[in-house]
Each structure stands twice: as structure tokens, then as C-alpha cells.
Design a protein around this motif. Structure first.
Motif, PDB file in Angstrom:
ATOM      1  N   LEU A   2       0.375 -41.851  10.856  1.00  0.00           N
ATOM      2  CA  LEU A   2      -0.564 -40.733  10.998  1.00  0.00           C
ATOM      3  C   LEU A   2      -1.403 -40.570   9.730  1.00  0.00           C
ATOM      4  CD1 LEU A   2      -1.327 -38.412  12.977  1.00  0.00           C
ATOM      5  CD2 LEU A   2       0.333 -36.984  11.786  1.00  0.00           C
ATOM      6  N   ARG A   3      -0.898 -41.128   8.608  1.00  0.00           N
ATOM      7  CA  ARG A   3      -1.605 -40.974   7.327  1.00  0.00           C
ATOM      8  C   ARG A   3      -2.654 -42.069   7.105  1.00  0.00           C
ATOM      9  NH1 ARG A   3       1.334 -36.843   3.812  1.00  0.00           N
ATOM     10  NH2 ARG A   3       2.581 -36.004   5.493  1.00  0.00           N
ATOM     11  N   ALA A   4      -2.810 -42.959   8.052  1.00  0.00           N
ATOM     12  CA  ALA A   4      -3.840 -44.000   7.880  1.00  0.00           C
ATOM     13  C   ALA A   4      -5.187 -43.320   7.712  1.00  0.00           C
ATOM     14  CB  ALA A   4      -3.855 -44.922   9.089  1.00  0.00           C
ATOM     15  N   SER A   5      -5.967 -43.776   6.718  1.00  0.00           N
ATOM     16  CA  SER A   5      -7.233 -43.079   6.454  1.00  0.00           C
ATOM     17  C   SER A   5      -8.227 -43.320   7.580  1.00  0.00           C
ATOM     18  CB  SER A   5      -7.815 -43.545   5.116  1.00  0.00           C
ATOM     19  OG  SER A   5      -7.920 -44.954   5.157  1.00  0.00           O
ATOM     20  N   ASP A   6      -8.078 -44.433   8.275  1.00  0.00           N
ATOM     21  CA  ASP A   6      -9.051 -44.762   9.315  1.00  0.00           C
ATOM     22  C   ASP A   6      -8.294 -45.243  10.563  1.00  0.00           C
ATOM     23  OD1 ASP A   6     -11.134 -45.611  10.818  1.00  0.00           O
ATOM     24  OD2 ASP A   6     -11.551 -47.426   9.630  1.00  0.00           O
ATOM     25  N   MET A   7      -8.576 -44.625  11.664  1.00  0.00           N
ATOM     26  CA  MET A   7      -7.882 -45.000  12.908  1.00  0.00           C
ATOM     27  C   MET A   7      -8.790 -45.812  13.825  1.00  0.00           C
ATOM     28  SD  MET A   7      -4.840 -43.669  12.934  1.00  0.00           S
ATOM     29  CE  MET A   7      -3.825 -42.332  13.421  1.00  0.00           C
TER      30      MET A   7
ATOM     31  N   PRO B  59      -6.028 -50.550  18.903  1.00  0.00           N
ATOM     32  CA  PRO B  59      -6.012 -50.796  20.362  1.00  0.00           C
ATOM     33  C   PRO B  59      -5.818 -49.497  21.137  1.00  0.00           C
ATOM     34  CG  PRO B  59      -3.980 -51.557  19.335  1.00  0.00           C
ATOM     35  CD  PRO B  59      -4.881 -51.147  18.219  1.00  0.00           C
ATOM     36  N   PRO B  60      -6.234 -49.473  22.394  1.00  0.00           N
ATOM     37  CA  PRO B  60      -6.002 -48.294  23.232  1.00  0.00           C
ATOM     38  C   PRO B  60      -4.525 -47.925  23.217  1.00  0.00           C
ATOM     39  CG  PRO B  60      -7.265 -49.942  24.436  1.00  0.00           C
ATOM     40  CD  PRO B  60      -6.864 -50.568  23.137  1.00  0.00           C
ATOM     41  N   ALA B  61      -4.253 -46.635  23.411  1.00  0.00           N
ATOM     42  CA  ALA B  61      -2.865 -46.191  23.300  1.00  0.00           C
ATOM     43  C   ALA B  61      -2.418 -45.444  24.543  1.00  0.00           C
ATOM     44  CB  ALA B  61      -2.710 -45.287  22.079  1.00  0.00           C
ATOM     45  N   PHE B  62      -1.147 -45.595  24.846  1.00  0.00           N
ATOM     46  CA  PHE B  62      -0.483 -44.733  25.820  1.00  0.00           C
ATOM     47  C   PHE B  62       0.578 -43.994  25.027  1.00  0.00           C
ATOM     48  CE2 PHE B  62       0.451 -44.043  30.425  1.00  0.00           C
ATOM     49  CZ  PHE B  62       1.445 -43.106  30.241  1.00  0.00           C
ATOM     50  N   VAL B  63       0.379 -42.683  24.851  1.00  0.00           N
ATOM     51  CA  VAL B  63       1.327 -41.898  24.056  1.00  0.00           C
ATOM     52  C   VAL B  63       2.148 -41.029  25.006  1.00  0.00           C
ATOM     53  CG1 VAL B  63       1.584 -40.185  22.217  1.00  0.00           C
ATOM     54  CG2 VAL B  63      -0.294 -41.847  22.126  1.00  0.00           C
TER      55      VAL B  63
ATOM     56  N   ASP C 284      -4.272 -37.184  19.040  1.00  0.00           N
ATOM     57  CA  ASP C 284      -5.531 -36.504  18.667  1.00  0.00           C
ATOM     58  C   ASP C 284      -6.329 -37.327  17.654  1.00  0.00           C
ATOM     59  OD1 ASP C 284      -4.979 -34.455  20.325  1.00  0.00           O
ATOM     60  OD2 ASP C 284      -4.308 -33.044  18.773  1.00  0.00           O
ATOM     61  N   ARG C 285      -5.621 -37.893  16.669  1.00  0.00           N
ATOM     62  CA  ARG C 285      -6.333 -38.666  15.651  1.00  0.00           C
ATOM     63  C   ARG C 285      -6.949 -39.930  16.246  1.00  0.00           C
ATOM     64  NH1 ARG C 285      -5.142 -40.145  10.120  1.00  0.00           N
ATOM     65  NH2 ARG C 285      -7.306 -40.739  10.438  1.00  0.00           N
ATOM     66  N   LEU C 286      -6.206 -40.562  17.138  1.00  0.00           N
ATOM     67  CA  LEU C 286      -6.751 -41.762  17.797  1.00  0.00           C
ATOM     68  C   LEU C 286      -8.005 -41.395  18.585  1.00  0.00           C
ATOM     69  CD1 LEU C 286      -3.468 -43.449  19.107  1.00  0.00           C
ATOM     70  CD2 LEU C 286      -5.003 -44.390  17.380  1.00  0.00           C
ATOM     71  N   ARG C 287      -7.893 -40.291  19.337  1.00  0.00           N
ATOM     72  CA  ARG C 287      -9.039 -39.864  20.147  1.00  0.00           C
ATOM     73  C   ARG C 287     -10.249 -39.578  19.273  1.00  0.00           C
ATOM     74  NH1 ARG C 287      -5.785 -36.135  22.719  1.00  0.00           N
ATOM     75  NH2 ARG C 287      -4.869 -37.043  24.574  1.00  0.00           N
ATOM     76  N   ALA C 288      -9.974 -38.898  18.147  1.00  0.00           N
ATOM     77  CA  ALA C 288     -11.073 -38.542  17.242  1.00  0.00           C
ATOM     78  C   ALA C 288     -11.765 -39.808  16.716  1.00  0.00           C
ATOM     79  CB  ALA C 288     -10.538 -37.704  16.079  1.00  0.00           C
ATOM     80  N   ALA C 289     -11.001 -40.911  16.639  1.00  0.00           N
ATOM     81  CA  ALA C 289     -11.586 -42.176  16.159  1.00  0.00           C
ATOM     82  C   ALA C 289     -12.121 -42.994  17.340  1.00  0.00           C
ATOM     83  CB  ALA C 289     -10.527 -42.971  15.398  1.00  0.00           C
ATOM     84  N   ARG C 290     -12.247 -42.343  18.483  1.00  0.00           N
ATOM     85  CA  ARG C 290     -12.793 -42.953  19.710  1.00  0.00           C
ATOM     86  C   ARG C 290     -11.930 -44.091  20.249  1.00  0.00           C
ATOM     87  NH1 ARG C 290     -17.196 -40.639  21.033  1.00  0.00           N
ATOM     88  NH2 ARG C 290     -18.505 -39.595  19.519  1.00  0.00           N
ATOM     89  N   VAL C 291     -10.637 -44.010  19.962  1.00  0.00           N
ATOM     90  CA  VAL C 291      -9.709 -44.975  20.570  1.00  0.00           C
ATOM     91  C   VAL C 291      -9.290 -44.385  21.922  1.00  0.00           C
ATOM     92  CG1 VAL C 291      -7.422 -46.036  20.368  1.00  0.00           C
ATOM     93  CG2 VAL C 291      -8.858 -45.740  18.331  1.00  0.00           C
ATOM     94  N   PRO C 292      -9.413 -45.151  23.004  1.00  0.00           N
ATOM     95  CA  PRO C 292      -8.991 -44.614  24.302  1.00  0.00           C
ATOM     96  C   PRO C 292      -7.497 -44.279  24.300  1.00  0.00           C
ATOM     97  CG  PRO C 292     -10.195 -46.686  24.571  1.00  0.00           C
ATOM     98  CD  PRO C 292      -9.922 -46.530  23.105  1.00  0.00           C
TER      99      PRO C 292
END
Ligand code: N01
Length: 848
Positions: free
Chosen positions: A770-775, A779-783, A800-808
Motif C-alpha cells: 500500500l506504501r508504493a509511491s506509484d500504483m 495488472p487488473p485486480a480482484f480484491v 481504492d489506491r489501485l482505482r485511483a491509479a486507473r487500474v481496473p
């Protein structure tokens, strides 16, 4: 916050099962029932002779194999008291009584768009709010008494069969008038004729009836039949009418007359209505074919009734057989041979009025001591019309349906968000075995509500377009059959002034089920799902613990399992053996082989599960266990389940554990294994990483490392309640601080201490992704998250962070589940459900 998640209106077959299903999904439910007992139609219709015309083996719940095996019906066609006993047994067995309120009629349900809640008013002057309303009020519960002039003046008692006195009625020595010769009239008439001095049957329309051939259930038949009950239920679900019927598969028109007669005689002797209607493929769609059945039944009436004039009057001629409910009786026609029974044809000699002493027709007068009305119901819509239901902007349902009912799939109607109908207009309902249709609807509605709750949608509403298209389809299918040719209650013809709309769906139970499933699978196509709460605020839904999960928790408490943080790593590892034994084995997989992967730090054992040849891709799976415990063996059952569900190769990795090997050993093994699988096993086909809990952490970190290094490319990352951050100061940690829900805050601190003894290392994104500076570029995620889980909120945060980085991202929240449930495949049904969902997502990501 609403008082309840769901209000259920009615406690008949539908309401009873709705309470059970919704409650099992972890929702708070209350059913209101107007009767002083449960059972709906089987509570109210306690007239003498009341009996189901669907066989008991079919007209019973299928949701519980144990119930199915343990309950024994005494007769082929169950009588009303036995059906009622069965339903009370179900309520006892599943402990449903606390959530059913009897003697309480729902009088209004008003939608509030601001709060996204229903306010439900009952006749005890109480008011409850609920997020969802499930109408299980019955298709045939609003009974109707014709408005005969003078009825009030009648000196004797009169009864409607659907409000029969529970203490019974003694007609001995009385002159009784019976109005109505539908399914009910045909059943009650012989019973009255048996004791009354005289019975006058006032018939407006003659009805087709075939024998029941009712008999006690043979115990040996029952024993053998029950060995294949599950398969039989599957056939019922896929059938046309909700009962597996063996038809000839041929056209009646093309059948030689001798053969035709032989088929009908066989079916007449075997008893039952559905086998007649299903004997030939064209009986319900071709008038000439239908006439062959109609004439066969008329011949049997003429054979049975001695007076030819009476027999002729009893022969239906005005509509195709089956277009009105085909009645069933073993003694109705023969009753007319009794000297104390008189048939009065009120079609040619209409009823004019009721007088204090009897009933007057245009041409005659009948002195009566009692009158029985078997005059039917304001069907399909009547029960809802009697409740003041108001949807968006206060629109009354009666107004919306003024020109006839409109409902998408018969389950929801536009303008009435979060309201569902069980067997509503536009669903197979009354044209099918009701119990099969009820179960299908209740399960679909429960899934839909669960979906809304877990995805945090406040409103689920059918669109007008979907509703319109479905309505057109219902009508189109109806008019391709003979059904609309009868003046039946299916079209509302029995209620003066009711718009004539064909209400039930005749396309078949199996076809309908498939359509409903497609709609759900497509993310509830034809529905609008909206979130109207401020961003970041979770819905205030009171979610109880799933009963099977609760059993696991209770079992642990009873066994006195100490908290993880009080134990040594060796003790924790040893303590997993009973858990593994409890879970049991996973499903068979075509090929399972153990391999050794050459890692940079040494050999990495792994297990390859291949459910089928030509796998469309490969999943690399990392087990959970807080980086301290767990192995490929320990996780065998759930990984097998996932492999079968995904239909592709799954490689489960035995990475090095802490504290013997601290960070970054586990993530190094995880990534090394992924790179090796990509180059040596995957063969250029799509690659997916997956894992649960600490394994979810390793999957997320492997995806990060693959992006940061030179691959491999990933089609999907599947993160099952993943550890994503070392910050334990989150709401879900606070909620489970000190509480034993498999995992709590102290346990998680203990795992971090062993995995990354150096606190500074914990902020490394390869430990806390979650601390990665850039997401971006991940790859697309299923959480997947679980409600009763300290890791819940970091799962949300990661999505939420993935979504904010436009990761599906597809985020699936299991609203009543506990941490670890995914591994408990033979213990918690949701584990299989989750595997199926993940499997579907994996297949889709692999291009399947
Ligand atoms: O009601 P109905 P029901 N003057 O509407 C007559 C289920 N069910 O209670 O046909 C004179 O069928 C009316 O005449 P007409 C089953 O699905 C199942 O019998 O309209 N007569 C008709 O004869 C069934 O279909 C079971 O011309 C008047 C009768 O009353 C559904 O319930 C048992 C009249 C009404 O027949 C309804 O059956 C019982 C008037 N003004 C019921 N108004 C089993 O499982 C009405 N009629 C076996």
C-alpha cells in the motif's frame, strides 16, 4: 441507519424461505404475516378437501438436502394440514420464529429517496425502516366475493373458502349453495355433498378435471426415490413447469389416433394434470392438438356422469384445456350421481340476488341454509394492491400498474428501488410448481441484495427499458400459446374492471432461470445500481456473522484454542493440524504433481494442479499464514477448489517462512517462482498471481516487482483479504482488537514482528505494498475482503489506491464472513462461492 436490512411481507412458502436465506446471508430480517400462523395459502385455505395438485415429492423445499431426506410425506398429493405441518417443521428446524411476526398485516410501504430506506407500516400501528423490501405476499391471497345484491340480508352463514373457519363447519342436514367450480370448488364440493342434505352447485364455466389417483406414499418407493433426489431437483429446475414430466416428444396432431388414445388412457390412469399437458409438444400451442386432450376428458365426463344432460353441462367447451388451471379430482364428476346434488347452470340462468332465504337466479329460486363462495382471487397483483406501496416521488404502485402490472423478470419494478417481488407478475409463478419458482426467486433476490450490500450500492432499481422489453417478451411468449384464449384469472378476467394483461411467464422455469442467472452474471443487467452516500463512508448495514463461520468460531472457543500471539511459531504451526482435519480434502483434480523450482536462494518446492489438459493460462498461488505458518499441503483443499473453479493450472508455492527466514525471503521466493513459472511452465499463456492473507501480500508484491523489474506480464492479481500495510491503526483493527475472530490486532502485530523484526523494513513497499509511491501500470485486480476481519480496511484501501491509479479493480466484499473463510472449503459454503467467483474472474482474465 435502518432498523432492519430487509422486511419480508408474508410468511408462506416464499416468506419462510426468504427469512432463512436472507438471514443466512448475514442480514437482519423481519417477516410480517397477517395470519395467526405461518403458511400463507396453506394457512388460509383450510376448507375441507383442500389438497395440493402437485405431488408432495415436488411440492417441497429443495434447499436443504437433510430436510429433504428426513421429512416423509404420507400421501402422493399432500392435504392442507400436512403441508401446514411441514412448513411449521421448517420454521422449527431452522429456528425462524424469532424473525417472523404473526397477526401483523403490512398496510403501507413508503420509499424515502433521501435515506434510501423503506418505511413499513403495520396494522399494529408500528413503523419499521428497512433498506430492502421483499414482497412475498402470494399470488392467490386477495380473495374475492362477488358483489351479489342482497348478500348482507342472507340469514344463514356464508363462507369464502380462503377464509374458512379454523374450527371447521358442520353442514350436516343443511341445504348448501356452492358458487364456483374452479380448483377450489371442485375440491370442496364432494366433501359438502357427503354431509349436506342438499348441495346446489352454481356453475358459470365448466372446468376440465383429471384424476389425482391419490394414494399413501409407499415407503420403498420413497427410499429408492430419495437416493436420486438431488438429480431429480436439478431436472425440476431445468424443466418447463418445475416438475420433470416425461413427454412423448411428439406432436399430438401427427400421432395416429390409436396411439393418442393409448397415451391419454395411460396418463388418465396414472393421474395428475401436468403429464396430460406435457404429453405432446403441441398441446398448449395448437388448438387442434389441444382438442384431442379436451375431447378425451369430455368423454370421461360423459362416461362418469349418469344423467346425460348434467354430463353435457359439465363438459367444458369454451376454452382450450390447460388455458385455465387444469383441475384434479378423484371424485368430483361422480358426485353428480348423488341424489342430493344439483348442478345449476348460471351461465344460461344467471344469479340475480341473494335473499334472506337463498339465492335467486333469473329463472328460479334455491332455498339455502348456508352459502360457500369458491370464487377465487384477485390474482397476481391483488395482494400488493391492498398495501399502500409508494415508490420514488411518492408514486403509488396501484397507479403505476393501473393499466396492468409491469415488472422486470417479475421480480422488480422501475420506480420502486430496493423492492423485490417473489413470483411477481412476469415470472413463471402460477404456471409452474410454485415451490421451485419461489426458491429460485428467493435465492436470486438474496444474491442481488448481498451484491448490493457488499459493493456498497444504496439502491437497486429495474430500468423502465428493461421492464418494457421483458413485458413485451412475456406477452409475445404468451400469445404463441393457447393460454390467452381463456377468460382466466391469469389475464385478470375474473375481476370486473381489471385490465386484461397476461401476467405469468409461460417461457418455462428452466429458460427463465437461465435468463435470471445471465442478468446477475452481467452485473445485474437491466438494473441501475447506485451509490448515493458520501465517498469513503461505508454503509451502515448491520451485518451478523455467517452461521457457518460462527460455528467455526464457536468450535475454536470450545476447543480452547489460545490466541496466536500467546504461542511460539512452532506451536502455531502444530496447531494448524486440527484446522486442516476440520477442512478435509478438496475436490479431485485430474493431475497433481510436486515440483522443485530453482530459486536464487535455493530450491522452492511447489505443487502444480492441472484440472484439464490445455490450460488457458497459469495461476501462481501463495498460501496465507502470516508468513509464519502454512504450506502447500495445508492449503491443498482450497487451492484444488480454486483450480477446478478456474479450470486452469494453478501452481502453489512453498516459500520460506519466518522467523527462520525474515523479510524479504518470502517475497524473493514468491517472485523467483513467478519468473520461473512464466519462463518454464506458462508457455506464453496468460499468467495470474493470487494469494490469501499474507499470501495476498506476496501476490500484490509480486505484481509490484514484476512491474518494477522486467516482468513477467500479469493478466490479473487476485488478492484475498490481503495484508497490504503494517499500520495497525485502522478501524477494522480497532474493531477486532482483543476479539477472537480467527485473527485480531495482537496476532497481526505478532506476525509482523516475526516477518520483519526490523521495523524500518515494514515500510518497504515490498512488505507493505500500500506504501508504493506509484500504483499505475499494475495488472487488473480482484480484491476480496471479509467483514469480520482486521485486514478488511487495508483491503479496501488497496482497492481504492489501485482505482485511483486507473487500474481496473473488481472488489468483492463478503458481508458476513470472517478472516480465513476462503480456505474452509468443506465447512463454509461461501468458500466455494468465492472460489467460483474468483475462478470466473480468472477465466475472464485469461480470455475465456
Ligand atoms: O378460483 P378460480 P379457485 N358468479 O378463479 C366462479 C389454485 N388452487 O379458488 O370460471 C358465478 O379458479 C368462477 O367462474 P368462471 C389454482 O391455481 C390450487 O378455484 O369465472 N361464478 C370459477 O368457477 C387455481 O387456479 C388448488 O366463469 C363465479 C370460480 O368461481 C387457483 O388457486 C386448489 C363468480 C373461481 O375459480 C384459484 O382457484 C385450489 C360469479 N360472480 C386452488 N365469480 C390445488 O392445488 C367467480 N365465479 C389443487
Amino acid at each position: 441507519m435502518a432498523d432492519l436490512d430487509v422486511v419480508v411481507v408474508g410468511a408462506g412458502f416464499a416468506g419462510i424461505y426468504a427469512v432463512h436465506a436472507l438471514r443466512s446471508a448475514g442480514l437482519t430480517v423481519r417477516a410480517f404475516e397477517a395470519g395467526s400462523g405461518i403458511g400463507g395459502t396453506w394457512f388460509w385455505n383450510c376448507y375441507p378437501g383442500a389438497r395440493c395438485d402437485v405431488e408432495s415429492k415436488d411440492y417441497s423445499y429443495s434447499f436443504s438436502p437433510e430436510l429433504e431426506q428426513e421429512w416423509s410425506w404420507s400421501e402422493r398429493y399432500p392435504a392442507q394440514p400436512e403441508v401446514l405441518r411441514y412448513l411449521n417443521h421448517v420454521a422449527d428446524r431452522f429456528g425462524l420464529w424469532p424473525d417472523i411476526q404473526l397477526d401483523t398485516r403490512v398496510i403501507a410501504a413508503i420509499w424515502d429517496g433521501e435515506t434510501a430506506e423503506w418505511t413499513v407500516r403495520t396494522d399494529d400501528r408500528a413503523e419499521r425502516t428497512a433498506r430492502f423490501c421483499v414482497m412475498a405476499a402470494g399470488c392467490l391471497s386477495a380473495y374475492q366475493v362477488p358483489a351479489f345484491r342482497g348478500l348482507d340480508s342472507f340469514r344463514g352463514p356464508w363462507y369464502h373458502t380462503s377464509r374458512w373457519p379454523r374450527e371447521g363447519v358442520d353442514f350436516t342436514g343443511l341445504r348448501v349453495g356452492l358458487v364456483g367450480t374452479g380448483s377450489t370448488g371442485i375440491q370442496v364440493a364432494p366433501e359438502i355433498a357427503e354431509v349436506a342434505e342438499r348441495l346446489y352447485v352454481f356453475q358459470r364455466t365448466a372446468n376440465f378435471a383429471v384424476p389425482n389417483r391419490n394414494a399413501p406414499v409407499d415407503p420403498e418407493f420413497e427410499r429408492v426415490f430419495k437416493t436420486g433426489y438431488r438429480e431429480y431437483r436439478e431436472q425440476a429446475r431445468a424443466s418447463l413447469l418445475g416438475v420433470p414430466v416425461a413427454g412423448t416428444g411428439r406432436s399430438a396432431r401427427a400421432e395416429p389416433p390409436d396411439e393418442l388414445q393409448r397415451t391419454y388412457i395411460e396418463r388418465w390412469q396414472a393421474g395428475g394434470g401436468m403429464p396430460f399437458l406435457g404429453a405432446y409438444t403441441d398441446v398448449l400451442i395448437d388448438r387442434a392438438a389441444n382438442d384431442t386432450v379436451a375431447e378425451f376428458i369430455r368423454e370421461r365426463i360423459r362416461e362418469t356422469v349418469r344423467d346425460p344432460a348434467v354430463a353435457e353441462l359439465l363438459c367444458p367447451t369454451t376454452y382450450p384445456v390447460g388455458a385455465k388451471r387444469l383441475c384434479q379430482s378423484d371424485d368430483y364428476f361422480a358426485m353428480y350421481n348423488r341424489p342430493n346434488v344439483t348442478l345449476v347452470d348460471v351461465r344460461s340462468d344467471p344469479i340475480e340476488e341473494v335473499t334472506p332465504d337463498g339465492l335467486r337466479t333469473a329463472d328460479g329460486f334455491y332455498a339455502l341454509d348456508a352459502i360457500v363462495f369458491a370464487t377465487g382471487f384477485d390474482a397476481m397483483t391483488g395482494a400488493l394492491a391492498r398495501i399502500d406501496i409508494r415508490g420514488t416521488d411518492g408514486l403509488p404502485l396501484t397507479e403505476k400498474w393501473a393499466a396492468g402490472p409491469r415488472a422486470y423478470l417479475g421480480v422488480a419494478t422501475a420506480g420502486f428501488p430496493n423492492m423485490f417481488m417473489v413470483t411477481g407478475p412476469g415470472s413463471p409463478s402460477v404456471l409452474s410448481n410454485m415451490v421451485v419458482s419461489i426458491e429460485q426467486h428467493v435465492e436470486w433476490i438474496t444474491d442481488c441484495i448481498e451484491h448490493a450490500v457488499s459493493h456498497e450500492y444504496t439502491c437497486v432499481e429495474a430500468t423502465s427499458e428493461a421492464e418494457k422489453a421483458w413485458g413485451e417478451h412475456v406477452i409475445e411468449v404468451a400469445y404463441s400459446t393457447l393460454f390467452p384464449m381463456a377468460d382466466s384469472w391469469y389475464v385478470g378476467a375474473n375481476i370486473p374492471g381489471k385490465p386484461r394483461v397476461f401476467a405469468p411467464y409461460i417461457g418455462g422455469v428452466g429458460t427463465y432461470r437461465a435468463r435470471c442467472d445471465e442478468v446477475a452474471l452481467a452485473g445485474y443487467e437491466g438494473f441501475v445500481l447506485t451509490v448515493s452516500l458520501a465517498e469513503g463512508r461505508r454503509l451502515a448495514v448491520s451485518v451478523s456473522v455467517n452461521p457457518q463461520a460462527q460455528e467455526v468460531l464457536d468450535g475454536r472457543a470450545a476447543a480452547g484454542v489460545p490466541p496466536t500471539w500467546e504461542q511460539t511459531p512452532e506451536e502455531v504451526r502444530a496447531g494448524f493440524a486440527p484446522v486442516k482435519a476440520m477442512i478435509g480434502p478438496g475436490p479431485a483434480v485430474a493431475s497433481v504433481r510436486d515440483i522443485i523450482i530453482p530459486g536464487k536462494a535455493g530450491e522452492i518446492p511447489a505443487r502444480v494442479y492441472s484440472p484439464a489438459p490445455d490450460s488457458p493460462g497459469t495461476v501462481v498461488y501463495y498460501h496465507g499464514g502470516g508468513w509464519v505458518l502454512g504450506s502447500v499441503d495445508d492449503w491443498d483443499a482450497c487451492v484444488r477448489t480454486l483450480a477446478v473453479a478456474a479450470g486452469c493450472d494453478v501452481v502453489s508455492i512453498d516459500y520460506r517462512l519466518a522467523p527462520e527466514h525474515v523479510f524479504p525471503a518470502a517475497t524473493d521466493d514468491a517472485y523467483d517462482a513467478l519468473v520461473w513459472v512464466a519462463s518454464s511452465l506458462a508457455g506464453g499463456r496468460p499468467l495470474v498471481v493470487a494469494g490469501d492473507s499474507a499470501g495476498g501480500n506476496l501476490a500484490a508484491v509480486s505484481a509490484l516487482r514484476a512491474r518494477d523489474s522486467s516482468g513477467p506480464a500479469l493478466a490479473l492479481q487476485v488478492l484475498i483479504y490481503p495484508v497490504t500495510d503494517h499500520d495497525l491503526d485502522r478501524e477494522s483493527y480497532r474493531q477486532y482488537d482483543g476479539r477472537e475472530f480467527i485473527l485480531n490486532k495482537a496476532d497481526m502485530a505478532w506476525f509482523w514482528d516475526h516477518y520483519t523484526p526490523d521495523p524500518a523494513a515494514r515500510s518497504n513497499p515490498y512488505a507493505s505494498p500500500l506504501r508504493a509511491s506509484d500504483m499505475s501500470g499494475l495488472p487488473p485486480a480482484f480484491v476480496l475482503t471479509a467483514e469480520h476481519d482486521p485486514l478488511r480496511d487495508e483491503g479496501y484501501a488497496f482497492a481504492d489506491r489501485l482505482r485511483a491509479a486507473r487500474v481496473p479493480v473488481e472488489h468483492r466484499h463478503y458481508g458476513s464472513q470472517i478472516h480465513g473463510f476462503f480456505t474452509m472449503v468443506n465447512v463454509i459454503d461461501d468458500a466455494d462461492k468465492a472460489a467460483a467467483e474468483l475462478g470466473a474472474a480468472i477465466r475472464a482474465a485469461m480470455g475465456g
